[in-house]
Design an enzyme around this catalytic site. Sequence first.
Site, mmCIF file in Angstrom:
data_model
loop_
_atom_site.group_PDB
_atom_site.id
_atom_site.type_symbol
_atom_site.label_atom_id
_atom_site.label_comp_id
_atom_site.label_asym_id
_atom_site.label_seq_id
_atom_site.Cartn_x
_atom_site.Cartn_y
_atom_site.Cartn_z
ATOM 1 N N SER A 194 -65.668 89.032 -80.868
ATOM 2 C CA SER A 194 -66.297 89.868 -81.903
ATOM 3 C C SER A 194 -67.174 90.963 -81.285
ATOM 4 O O SER A 194 -67.131 92.113 -81.715
ATOM 5 C CB SER A 194 -67.081 89.015 -82.898
ATOM 6 N N PRO A 215 -65.197 86.311 -86.915
ATOM 7 C CA PRO A 215 -66.380 85.445 -86.906
ATOM 8 C C PRO A 215 -67.097 85.505 -85.556
ATOM 9 O O PRO A 215 -66.445 85.598 -84.504
ATOM 10 C CB PRO A 215 -65.815 84.043 -87.186
ATOM 11 N N ASP A 217 -62.472 90.465 -72.000
ATOM 12 C CA ASP A 217 -62.513 90.749 -73.447
ATOM 13 C C ASP A 217 -62.410 92.251 -73.708
ATOM 14 O O ASP A 217 -61.583 92.706 -74.500
ATOM 15 C CB ASP A 217 -63.815 90.211 -74.077
HETATM 16 C C1 MEV Z 1 -64.899 84.622 -72.849
HETATM 17 O O1 MEV Z 1 -64.036 85.212 -73.799
HETATM 18 C C2 MEV Z 1 -64.142 84.100 -71.684
HETATM 19 C C3 MEV Z 1 -64.953 83.515 -70.535
HETATM 20 O O2 MEV Z 1 -64.026 83.334 -69.460
HETATM 21 C C4 MEV Z 1 -66.073 84.429 -70.107
HETATM 22 C C5 MEV Z 1 -65.620 85.711 -69.431
HETATM 23 O O3 MEV Z 1 -64.460 85.827 -69.039
HETATM 24 O O4 MEV Z 1 -66.472 86.613 -69.308
HETATM 25 C C6 MEV Z 1 -65.513 82.149 -70.901
#
Ligand code: MEV
Length: 309
Positions: free
Chosen positions: A103, A96, A147
């Site tokens: 995603s 999602p 990510d």
């Molecule tokens: C996003 O998955 C995690 C955050 O820490 C942003 C990032 O690390 O770029 C909120």
Amino acid sequence: MAFAPGKVILFGEHAVVYGRPAIAVPVTQVGARVTVERGVDGVLIQAKDLGLSHTLGESPVDEALEPVASLVESTLEYLGVRCPPPLVITITSTIPIARGLGSGAAVSTALVRGLSEHFGRELGPEEVSVLVYEAEKFHHGTPSGIDNTVISYERPIYFVRGEFPQIFKVGKPFLLAIGDSGVKSPTKVVVGEVRRRWEREPSRYETLFDQIGRIAERAKEEMEEGNLERLGSLMDENQALLQDLGVSSPQLDGLVKVAREAGALGGKLSGAGRGGSVIALIEERTREAVTTAWERGGAQRVIATEVSS
Ligand code: MEV
């Protein structure tokens, strides 16, 4: 055909943008799939779930396909494919959107893998991750890079911005429940809000980031030692600090609370917050109770994933 999993952040979101460590793990129950086939005319990109398509080089490009189109171009360039043959690139995903499950990074990773395999090149995780990071900037503004890293390596990672990820061994496999709050929360928006608050009150926010970073350090040790009780408590401590950062919400706090009442060892929001996903450290015997509590509490979907080395 190439696949890339989703991800969850276990510890350290937001603080990781400011150089503190964080821990993330892949989630293989959901993922993005990309097929690359010979086409007829030009490089056609089809995003099936969004009902959108775009032929490279034509304008205008829909905003939602911009990062993908630009990533196809940069990947082809990286692969040394200057005049690409006609291609059809088809993207589907079960992750999602804007729920903290990575995603965007998963679609990008599957895309880079699909293209490199099509052209007979095998890229290592670091190469994939670097290409995907560029696309992440479209989604996130100032991404830490966690990510793209966890998704390209597909292993639990201890991550510090700008450094090679540490892939570490989990002393004892454990189960995580992941609940989708059903509320879309674009990372870029929440990360931008935290940045504005940090600019207004730097020392307060630096202190919070330090505290979160120390929790991530301790959490790595507890994961290596397989100490699940303490790992659960660290999740609760991290959640309290995320509340202080202002990125939780009454709904997310409520979901964490009912998970604890149903026997979870700890819980927190995961990802940017405000909406998105919650995670809880569970055991086989508490799995059903936590799932039911979350479904009653309004979670749209609950999955369980095992974290192991
Ligand atoms: C996003 O998955 C995690 C955050 O820490 C942003 C990032 O690390 O770029 C909120």
